[in-house]
Design an enzyme around this catalytic site. Structure first.
Site, PDB file in Angstrom:
ATOM      1  N   HIS A  14      31.075  41.010  37.095  1.00  0.00           N
ATOM      2  CA  HIS A  14      30.508  39.806  37.429  1.00  0.00           C
ATOM      3  C   HIS A  14      31.127  38.684  37.261  1.00  0.00           C
ATOM      4  O   HIS A  14      30.781  37.423  36.780  1.00  0.00           O
ATOM      5  CB  HIS A  14      29.323  40.283  36.426  1.00  0.00           C
ATOM      6  CG  HIS A  14      28.342  41.172  36.701  1.00  0.00           C
ATOM      7  ND1 HIS A  14      27.099  40.952  37.220  1.00  0.00           N
ATOM      8  CD2 HIS A  14      28.505  42.502  36.942  1.00  0.00           C
ATOM      9  CE1 HIS A  14      26.190  41.814  37.538  1.00  0.00           C
ATOM     10  NE2 HIS A  14      27.108  42.857  37.346  1.00  0.00           N
ATOM     11  N   ASN A  15      32.502  38.718  37.068  1.00  0.00           N
ATOM     12  CA  ASN A  15      33.381  37.625  37.023  1.00  0.00           C
ATOM     13  C   ASN A  15      33.771  36.927  38.153  1.00  0.00           C
ATOM     14  O   ASN A  15      34.518  37.645  39.223  1.00  0.00           O
ATOM     15  CB  ASN A  15      34.596  38.215  36.132  1.00  0.00           C
ATOM     16  CG  ASN A  15      35.585  37.058  35.938  1.00  0.00           C
ATOM     17  OD1 ASN A  15      35.563  36.124  36.714  1.00  0.00           O
ATOM     18  ND2 ASN A  15      36.433  37.223  34.871  1.00  0.00           N
ATOM     19  N   LYS A  18      37.309  36.934  39.154  1.00  0.00           N
ATOM     20  CA  LYS A  18      38.058  38.106  39.493  1.00  0.00           C
ATOM     21  C   LYS A  18      37.578  38.540  41.054  1.00  0.00           C
ATOM     22  O   LYS A  18      38.528  38.842  41.614  1.00  0.00           O
ATOM     23  CB  LYS A  18      37.388  39.218  38.706  1.00  0.00           C
ATOM     24  CG  LYS A  18      38.573  39.952  37.780  1.00  0.00           C
ATOM     25  CD  LYS A  18      38.024  41.225  37.114  1.00  0.00           C
ATOM     26  CE  LYS A  18      38.647  41.251  35.651  1.00  0.00           C
ATOM     27  NZ  LYS A  18      37.822  42.342  34.845  1.00  0.00           N
ATOM     28  N   ASP A  74      40.207  46.920  34.741  1.00  0.00           N
ATOM     29  CA  ASP A  74      40.105  46.802  33.227  1.00  0.00           C
ATOM     30  C   ASP A  74      41.448  46.409  33.102  1.00  0.00           C
ATOM     31  O   ASP A  74      42.321  47.246  33.274  1.00  0.00           O
ATOM     32  CB  ASP A  74      39.706  48.175  32.762  1.00  0.00           C
ATOM     33  CG  ASP A  74      39.055  47.607  31.382  1.00  0.00           C
ATOM     34  OD1 ASP A  74      37.921  46.993  31.419  1.00  0.00           O
ATOM     35  OD2 ASP A  74      39.283  48.200  30.337  1.00  0.00           O
ATOM     36  N   SER A  75      41.753  45.269  32.083  1.00  0.00           N
ATOM     37  CA  SER A  75      42.688  45.023  31.739  1.00  0.00           C
ATOM     38  C   SER A  75      42.922  44.511  30.426  1.00  0.00           C
ATOM     39  O   SER A  75      41.816  44.270  29.715  1.00  0.00           O
ATOM     40  CB  SER A  75      43.279  44.051  32.754  1.00  0.00           C
ATOM     41  OG  SER A  75      42.371  42.762  32.735  1.00  0.00           O
ATOM     42  N   PHE A 157      45.240  32.080  31.140  1.00  0.00           N
ATOM     43  CA  PHE A 157      44.122  32.275  30.389  1.00  0.00           C
ATOM     44  C   PHE A 157      44.419  33.591  29.531  1.00  0.00           C
ATOM     45  O   PHE A 157      45.324  34.038  29.619  1.00  0.00           O
ATOM     46  CB  PHE A 157      42.994  32.834  31.600  1.00  0.00           C
ATOM     47  CG  PHE A 157      43.312  34.253  32.137  1.00  0.00           C
ATOM     48  CD1 PHE A 157      44.120  34.578  33.172  1.00  0.00           C
ATOM     49  CD2 PHE A 157      42.495  35.420  31.664  1.00  0.00           C
ATOM     50  CE1 PHE A 157      44.392  35.671  33.506  1.00  0.00           C
ATOM     51  CE2 PHE A 157      42.731  36.685  32.240  1.00  0.00           C
ATOM     52  CZ  PHE A 157      43.705  36.813  33.393  1.00  0.00           C
ATOM     53  N   GLY A 158      43.179  34.056  28.635  1.00  0.00           N
ATOM     54  CA  GLY A 158      43.441  34.821  28.007  1.00  0.00           C
ATOM     55  C   GLY A 158      44.748  34.818  26.846  1.00  0.00           C
ATOM     56  O   GLY A 158      44.952  33.706  26.280  1.00  0.00           O
ATOM     57  N   TYR A 159      45.545  35.961  26.859  1.00  0.00           N
ATOM     58  CA  TYR A 159      46.642  35.839  25.954  1.00  0.00           C
ATOM     59  C   TYR A 159      47.827  35.311  26.746  1.00  0.00           C
ATOM     60  O   TYR A 159      48.959  35.514  26.082  1.00  0.00           O
ATOM     61  CB  TYR A 159      46.822  37.376  25.582  1.00  0.00           C
ATOM     62  CG  TYR A 159      45.620  37.911  24.834  1.00  0.00           C
ATOM     63  CD1 TYR A 159      45.583  37.951  23.201  1.00  0.00           C
ATOM     64  CD2 TYR A 159      44.621  38.458  25.433  1.00  0.00           C
ATOM     65  CE1 TYR A 159      44.641  38.405  22.525  1.00  0.00           C
ATOM     66  CE2 TYR A 159      43.441  39.357  24.792  1.00  0.00           C
ATOM     67  CZ  TYR A 159      43.563  39.003  23.270  1.00  0.00           C
ATOM     68  OH  TYR A 159      42.527  39.473  22.614  1.00  0.00           O
ATOM     69  N   HIS A 185      50.932  42.484  35.893  1.00  0.00           N
ATOM     70  CA  HIS A 185      50.243  44.019  35.663  1.00  0.00           C
ATOM     71  C   HIS A 185      49.356  44.056  36.866  1.00  0.00           C
ATOM     72  O   HIS A 185      49.266  44.945  37.508  1.00  0.00           O
ATOM     73  CB  HIS A 185      49.631  44.073  34.390  1.00  0.00           C
ATOM     74  CG  HIS A 185      48.674  42.955  33.929  1.00  0.00           C
ATOM     75  ND1 HIS A 185      49.125  41.782  33.889  1.00  0.00           N
ATOM     76  CD2 HIS A 185      47.621  43.009  33.414  1.00  0.00           C
ATOM     77  CE1 HIS A 185      48.173  40.927  33.423  1.00  0.00           C
ATOM     78  NE2 HIS A 185      47.210  41.547  33.151  1.00  0.00           N
TER      79      HIS A 185
HETATM   80  P1  IMP Z   1      38.448  42.714  31.302  1.00  0.00           P
HETATM   81  O1  IMP Z   1      37.799  41.746  32.061  1.00  0.00           O
HETATM   82  O2  IMP Z   1      37.548  43.547  30.514  1.00  0.00           O
HETATM   83  O3  IMP Z   1      39.373  43.717  31.780  1.00  0.00           O
HETATM   84  O4  IMP Z   1      39.209  42.156  30.276  1.00  0.00           O
HETATM   85  C1  IMP Z   1      40.416  41.862  30.254  1.00  0.00           C
HETATM   86  C2  IMP Z   1      40.830  41.007  28.989  1.00  0.00           C
HETATM   87  O5  IMP Z   1      42.337  41.062  28.701  1.00  0.00           O
HETATM   88  C3  IMP Z   1      40.899  39.406  29.129  1.00  0.00           C
HETATM   89  O6  IMP Z   1      39.825  38.806  28.645  1.00  0.00           O
HETATM   90  C4  IMP Z   1      42.158  38.908  28.607  1.00  0.00           C
HETATM   91  O7  IMP Z   1      41.846  38.600  27.254  1.00  0.00           O
HETATM   92  C5  IMP Z   1      42.982  40.042  28.651  1.00  0.00           C
HETATM   93  N1  IMP Z   1      43.784  39.972  29.956  1.00  0.00           N
HETATM   94  C6  IMP Z   1      43.977  40.470  30.968  1.00  0.00           C
HETATM   95  N2  IMP Z   1      44.853  40.085  31.937  1.00  0.00           N
HETATM   96  C7  IMP Z   1      45.360  39.109  31.192  1.00  0.00           C
HETATM   97  C8  IMP Z   1      46.552  38.066  31.712  1.00  0.00           C
HETATM   98  O8  IMP Z   1      46.834  38.108  32.970  1.00  0.00           O
HETATM   99  N3  IMP Z   1      46.715  37.363  30.878  1.00  0.00           N
HETATM  100  C9  IMP Z   1      46.172  37.183  29.760  1.00  0.00           C
HETATM  101  N4  IMP Z   1      45.213  37.985  29.197  1.00  0.00           N
HETATM  102  C10 IMP Z   1      44.860  39.031  29.915  1.00  0.00           C
END
Ligand code: IMP
Length: 200
Positions: A14-15, A18, A74-75, A157-159, A185
């Site tokens: 739903h993103n 993505k 999933d990541s 984004f994220g980390y 990844h």
């Molecule tokens: P998902 O959408 O449930 O797979 O959550 C993935 C989460 O992992 C994201 O909200 C980020 O916090 C983190 N993440 C996954 N890939 C990356 C990346 O490439 N960079 C930084 N954080 C990531």
């Protein structure tokens, strides 16, 4: 499972970011994409214990509900000294406001609390491709590196601002997105996926 050019795939996410990223990668192979939100599909609860299990349950639910072949990912970040945390909880560590400054501060705090000296970490991406019959294939990619504090850079984004990939000096938050996409990844998981489903 093989995918023919001209076929349509459901991206079980739903993103919109993505869905767009995956659509761009698949367009090169002549495959069209629908998003889960577009088809009004519900998001299943992520009850798996691994990235692969969560990707598989999202892909299977979407394929069963739509009758289309579905792809889910999933990541997350896996920190060696934290026994793999935040792992499948990577998004949840950011809390309801999805504030990754909070999540990165928690990683730093937990490492300090453990007196950990090993800064090594990896990003992991699991892609699951599921047919409406339930047949599922998983493709995983990883990028290894180390964590740095305080966070640096605002490009990713994220980390990303605390992650420096092996062989680099800048964080994923500092480097050009094209450089990140070449080694990430997600890119590695996609390479495996593309080799398996598009190769003649
Ligand atoms: P998902 O959408 O449930 O797979 O959550 C993935 C989460 O992992 C994201 O909200 C980020 O916090 C983190 N993440 C996954 N890939 C990356 C990346 O490439 N960079 C930084 N954080 C990531």
């Amino acid at each position: 499972m093989k995918l023919a050019g001209g076929s349509t795939l459901l991206v079980a996410s739903h993103n919109p970011g993505k869905v767009r990223e995956i659509a761009e990668l698949l367009a090169a192979h002549g495959v069209g994409v629908h998003g889960a939100a577009e088809l009004g599909l519900e998001e299943p609860e992520e009850t798996g214990a691994t990235f692969a299990e969560n990707a598989a349950l999202k892909a299977r639910a979407a394929a069963a509900a739509s009758g289309l072949v579905a792809l889910a990912d999933d990541s997350g970040l896996s920190v060696t000294a934290l026994a793999g945390a935040p792992g499948i909880y990577s998004a949840r560590w950011a809390g309801p406001k999805k504030d990754f400054a909070v999540a990165m501060a928690r990683v730093e705090r937990e490492l300090q609390g453990k007196g950990a000296r090993d800064p090594s970490a990896k990003f992991v991406c699991a892609l699951a491709l599921a047919a409406p019959s339930g047949e599922t294939e998983i493709f995983e990619g990883e990028v290894h590196g180390r964590l740095v504090f305080p966070p640096r850079g605002d490009r990713g984004f994220g980390y990303d601002p605390i992650f420096v990939a092996d062989g680099l000096h800048e964080t994923f938050g500092e480097i050009e997105p094209t450089r990140k996409h070449a080694i990430s990844h997600r890119a590695r998981a996609f390479e495996k996926f593309a080799r398996a489903v598009f190769a003649p």
